[in-house]
Design a protein around this motif. Structure first.
Motif, short mmCIF file in Angstrom:
data_model
loop_
_atom_site.label_atom_id
_atom_site.label_comp_id
_atom_site.label_asym_id
_atom_site.label_seq_id
_atom_site.Cartn_x
_atom_site.Cartn_y
_atom_site.Cartn_z
N ALA A 256 -2.13 75.63 -94.65
CA ALA A 256 -2.62 75.91 -93.35
C ALA A 256 -1.87 75.44 -92.16
CB ALA A 256 -4.14 75.36 -93.13
N ILE A 257 -1.31 74.23 -92.44
CA ILE A 257 -0.18 73.95 -91.47
C ILE A 257 1.29 74.78 -91.59
CG2 ILE A 257 1.34 71.75 -90.96
CD1 ILE A 257 -1.08 69.99 -91.72
N ALA A 258 1.51 75.15 -92.86
CA ALA A 258 2.74 75.72 -93.13
C ALA A 258 2.84 77.13 -92.29
CB ALA A 258 3.06 75.76 -94.37
N MET B 55 -4.83 62.55 -94.80
CA MET B 55 -4.28 62.43 -93.45
C MET B 55 -2.85 61.66 -93.36
SD MET B 55 -6.32 64.61 -92.12
CE MET B 55 -5.50 64.52 -90.51
N LYS B 56 -2.92 60.66 -94.17
CA LYS B 56 -1.41 60.10 -93.84
C LYS B 56 -0.75 60.99 -94.55
CE LYS B 56 -3.38 55.53 -94.53
NZ LYS B 56 -3.61 54.24 -95.34
N LYS B 57 -0.68 61.64 -95.73
CA LYS B 57 0.17 62.72 -95.92
C LYS B 57 0.54 63.88 -95.24
CE LYS B 57 -0.95 61.57 -100.77
NZ LYS B 57 -1.43 62.16 -101.96
N ILE B 58 -0.68 64.42 -94.48
CA ILE B 58 -0.70 65.36 -93.55
C ILE B 58 0.25 65.28 -92.33
CG2 ILE B 58 -1.99 66.97 -92.27
CD1 ILE B 58 -2.13 67.80 -95.28
N LYS B 59 0.07 63.92 -91.93
CA LYS B 59 0.69 63.47 -90.81
C LYS B 59 2.33 63.61 -90.89
CE LYS B 59 0.96 59.80 -87.30
NZ LYS B 59 2.24 59.66 -86.79
N VAL B 60 2.92 63.23 -92.16
CA VAL B 60 4.25 63.04 -92.61
C VAL B 60 4.69 64.70 -92.90
CG1 VAL B 60 5.81 62.70 -94.46
CG2 VAL B 60 4.27 61.08 -93.83
N THR C 73 3.22 67.22 -91.36
CA THR C 73 3.18 67.84 -89.98
C THR C 73 4.76 67.66 -89.24
OG1 THR C 73 1.71 66.25 -89.05
CG2 THR C 73 0.74 68.05 -89.53
N GLU C 74 4.81 66.57 -89.46
CA GLU C 74 6.40 65.94 -88.77
C GLU C 74 7.27 66.92 -89.25
OE1 GLU C 74 6.32 61.80 -89.53
OE2 GLU C 74 4.69 61.53 -87.59
N LEU C 75 7.50 67.02 -90.84
CA LEU C 75 8.30 67.93 -91.41
C LEU C 75 8.32 69.17 -90.72
CD1 LEU C 75 8.20 66.82 -95.12
CD2 LEU C 75 9.88 65.98 -93.43
N GLU C 76 7.18 69.90 -90.62
CA GLU C 76 7.13 71.21 -90.28
C GLU C 76 7.17 71.40 -88.64
OE1 GLU C 76 6.45 74.22 -92.20
OE2 GLU C 76 6.79 72.99 -93.65
N GLY C 77 7.13 70.17 -88.01
CA GLY C 77 7.47 70.49 -86.45
C GLY C 77 5.98 70.61 -86.01
N ALA C 78 4.88 70.50 -86.55
CA ALA C 78 3.69 70.63 -86.11
C ALA C 78 3.00 69.22 -85.33
CB ALA C 78 2.52 71.16 -86.84
N ILE C 79 2.10 69.51 -84.42
CA ILE C 79 1.53 68.29 -83.84
C ILE C 79 -0.02 68.22 -84.31
CG2 ILE C 79 0.78 67.00 -81.86
CD1 ILE C 79 3.03 68.60 -80.23
N ILE C 80 -0.59 67.31 -85.03
CA ILE C 80 -1.91 67.01 -85.43
C ILE C 80 -2.52 65.77 -84.93
CG2 ILE C 80 -1.21 65.91 -87.50
CD1 ILE C 80 -3.57 67.87 -88.72
#
Length: 62
Positions: free
Chosen positions: A12-14, A48-53, A55-62
C-alpha cells in the motif's frame, strides 16, 4: 489473513497510500468481528517499526 498484514501494508505504501487501517486486538481468537485479520498489539508494534523504515526508503511520511 493476519499473515498478509505486513506485506499488504508495504504494498500500500509502495503504491502511494496516504494511510493504513490495521485491526488490532488483544485476543484475536475471541474478537467478535474480523478476528482472522486482527493482529496482537505487540505484532502491531513490530510491523510499525518495519513500516517506518520502509516509508523512509520510499520517501513517504507516516
Amino acid at each position: 489473513k493476519r499473515d498478509l498484514v505486513e506485506p499488504l501494508a508495504k504494498a500500500a505504501i509502495a503504491v502511494g497510500a496516504d494511510g493504513l487501517m490495521i485491526e488490532v486486538h488483544n485476543n484475536p481468537a475471541k474478537a467478535l468481528c474480523d478476528g482472522k485479520q486482527s493482529i496482537k498489539p505487540e505484532t502491531f508494534d513490530e510491523i510499525m517499526k518495519k513500516i517506518k523504515v520502509y516509508t523512509e526508503l520510499e520517501g513517504a511520511i507516516i
